[in-house]
Design an enzyme around this catalytic site. Structure first.
Site, mmCIF file in Angstrom:
data_model
loop_
_atom_site.group_PDB
_atom_site.id
_atom_site.type_symbol
_atom_site.label_atom_id
_atom_site.label_comp_id
_atom_site.label_asym_id
_atom_site.label_seq_id
_atom_site.Cartn_x
_atom_site.Cartn_y
_atom_site.Cartn_z
ATOM 1 N N GLY A 163 -1.764 -7.846 3.296
ATOM 2 C CA GLY A 163 -2.848 -7.863 2.310
ATOM 3 C C GLY A 163 -3.745 -6.662 2.487
ATOM 4 C CE LYS A 164 -6.066 -1.588 4.225
ATOM 5 N NZ LYS A 164 -5.532 -1.398 5.583
#
Ligand code: NAD
Length: 418
Positions: A106-107
């Site tokens: 994720g980011k």
């Protein structure tokens, strides 16, 4: 997601495609692994110190959650785009899979310039951004961490905001927190420690002794300075050159790293350090050294300067320091490159340890953290090295083969839910 020209996601896809072709990945799994699972865009209104209301755009991308909760940092920067956040979330997917930890990728990112904001404004923005994505994150869903322009204080606000929403203290929702509120010992040094281990294991493979080996480091921040310190202290290597944003220093007898650390604490740069000759970044890449560690920015080793590089081994402490053209030139010349998704993966491995300790409610000593990190890093290095030998490919392609192979296997086992 379609790659457009100049897109960072397009660059990620290029690296993915090379490895997926070698793996003979079937078209269905290929489509799944090149599609972001969730892309969230939120507007975050914040009352600024002058009384006016600003609206900041924030993103959180959960690229792939097959192996576990999404894992990845939150970036505050004026140039944040959804394309960049998606590519970074994809790279986190491959990094977690190479590191063999039970996380997806994720980011997050918020378009803002924190250098022009007060501490109160940054806190208000953080709390509103987290409130906007609160249903999407959580210890079982998505676990953020620091990235560019975010730090342990901001992670403490993330933890507090999430905890206020769910009604109880939940330390395991975020990593990179201060140790006092559930952070892990050893986290600050983790990435540099992993770089040191990668350099030591590479020396064994290439066939030179890391003790007494010469090392040049670009960047003397968290990753560069700790890599240099541990390589000198624990591996017995000789750090002959260091550069940073302002300048650089060279001493062929070896730099005194503890003294250099003291110097940079005061001066904020290595430039002007006594007992050494000045050195430019361009000259750093020309040095005849055993190990070169780019630990500053992306795209530092290019087709222009790659022919001048005389190092035997390159350990990518930074993310994306080598362009694809330079990677090919160096690999063809027999330079052994440990790619970023393996070389700097100890940061996220120790984030995983932080999450485990928080969920357990029982904390390890620094020695225990370091021992577990050593085991995980050696396991990952060996898996990638064996894969590179088996498929006769460079370590970068091998790292992608390992990562994509692991996510693909679990995707097939889990099957289609429809
Ligand atoms: P940092 O901000 O602590 O240090 C960056 C260093 O690079 C500083 O010494 C700075 O002076 C130097 N630098 C900046 N511009 C430069 C230039 N033009 N030429 C030479 N040096 C320059 O950052 P960091 O946390 O050490 O991260 C460095 C790299 O490692 C980044 O690519 C980051 O994404 C990556 N990384 C960091 C971690 C981590 O745990 N900190 C984990 C994985 C990857």
């Amino acid at each position: 997601m379609a790659a457009t020209s100049g897109s960072i996601f397009g660059a990620m896809l290029q690296e993915f495609d090379g490895a997926a072709r070698i793996l003979n990945l079937e078209p269905g799994i290929w489509k799944i692994l090149t599609s972001p699972k969730r892309q969230i865009t939120v507007s975050c209104p914040v009352q600024m110190d002058n009384g006016e209301i600003e609206v900041f755009v924030g993103y959180r991308v959960q690229y792939n959650i097959t192996l576990g909760p999404a894992k990845g940092g939150i970036r505050y920067h004026p140039n944040v785009t959804l394309d960049e956040v998606t590519a970074l979330a994809a790279w986190m997917t491959w990094k977690c899979a190479v590191a063999h930890i039970p996380f997806g990728g994720g980011k997050g990112g918020v378009i803002c310039d924190p250098t022009k904001m007060s501490k109160r404004e940054i806190e208000a923005l953080t709390r509103r951004y987290i409130a906007e994505i609160v249903d999407a994150i959580g210890p079982e869903k998505d676990v953020p961490a620091p990235d560019v322009n975010t730090n342990d204080q901001i992670m403490a606000w993330v933890m507090d905001t999430y905890s206020m929403h769910v009604g109880h203290t939940t330390t395991s929702v975020v990593t990179g927190k201060p140790v006092e509120l559930g952070g892990s010992l050893g986290r600050r040094e983790a990435t540099g420690r992993g770089v040191m281990i990668a350099a030591r294991e590479s020396a064994k493979h290439v066939g030179f002794n890391i003790k007494g080996a010469t090392v040049a480091v670009q960047g003397f921040g968290n990753v560069g300075s700790i890599s240099a310190e541990l390589l000198a202290q624990e591996a017995g290597a000789k750090i002959v050159a260091v550069t940073d944003w302002k300048g650089g220093v060279y001493n062929k007898q070896g730099l005194d790293i503890p003294k250099l650390l003291q110097y940079t604490q005061q001066k904020k740069t290595v430039d002007g350090f006594p007992d050494a000759e000045p050195l430019t970044n361009a000259d750093l890449f020309k040095l005849e050294v055993d190990v070169l560690i780019p630990a500053a920015l992306e795209n530092q080793i290019t087709a222009e300067n790659a022919p001048t590089i005389r190092a035997k081994v390159i350990i990518e402490g930074a993310n994306g320091p080598t362009t694809p053209d330079a990677n090919k030139l160096l690999h063809d010349r027999g330079v052994f490159i440990v790619p970023d998704i393996l070389a700097n993966s100890s940061g996220v491995t120790t984030s995983y340890f932080e999450w485990v300790q928080d969920r357990y409610g029982y904390f390890w000593t620094e020695k225990e953290v370091n021992e577990r990190l050593e085991a995980k890093m050696c396991e990952a290095f060996s898996a990638v090295l064996q894969t590179s030998i088996k498929y006769k490919v460079d370590m970068r392609t091998a790292a992608y083969i390992v990562a994509i192979g692991r996510v693909a296997t679990v995707t097939r086992m889990r099957g289609m839910y429809a």
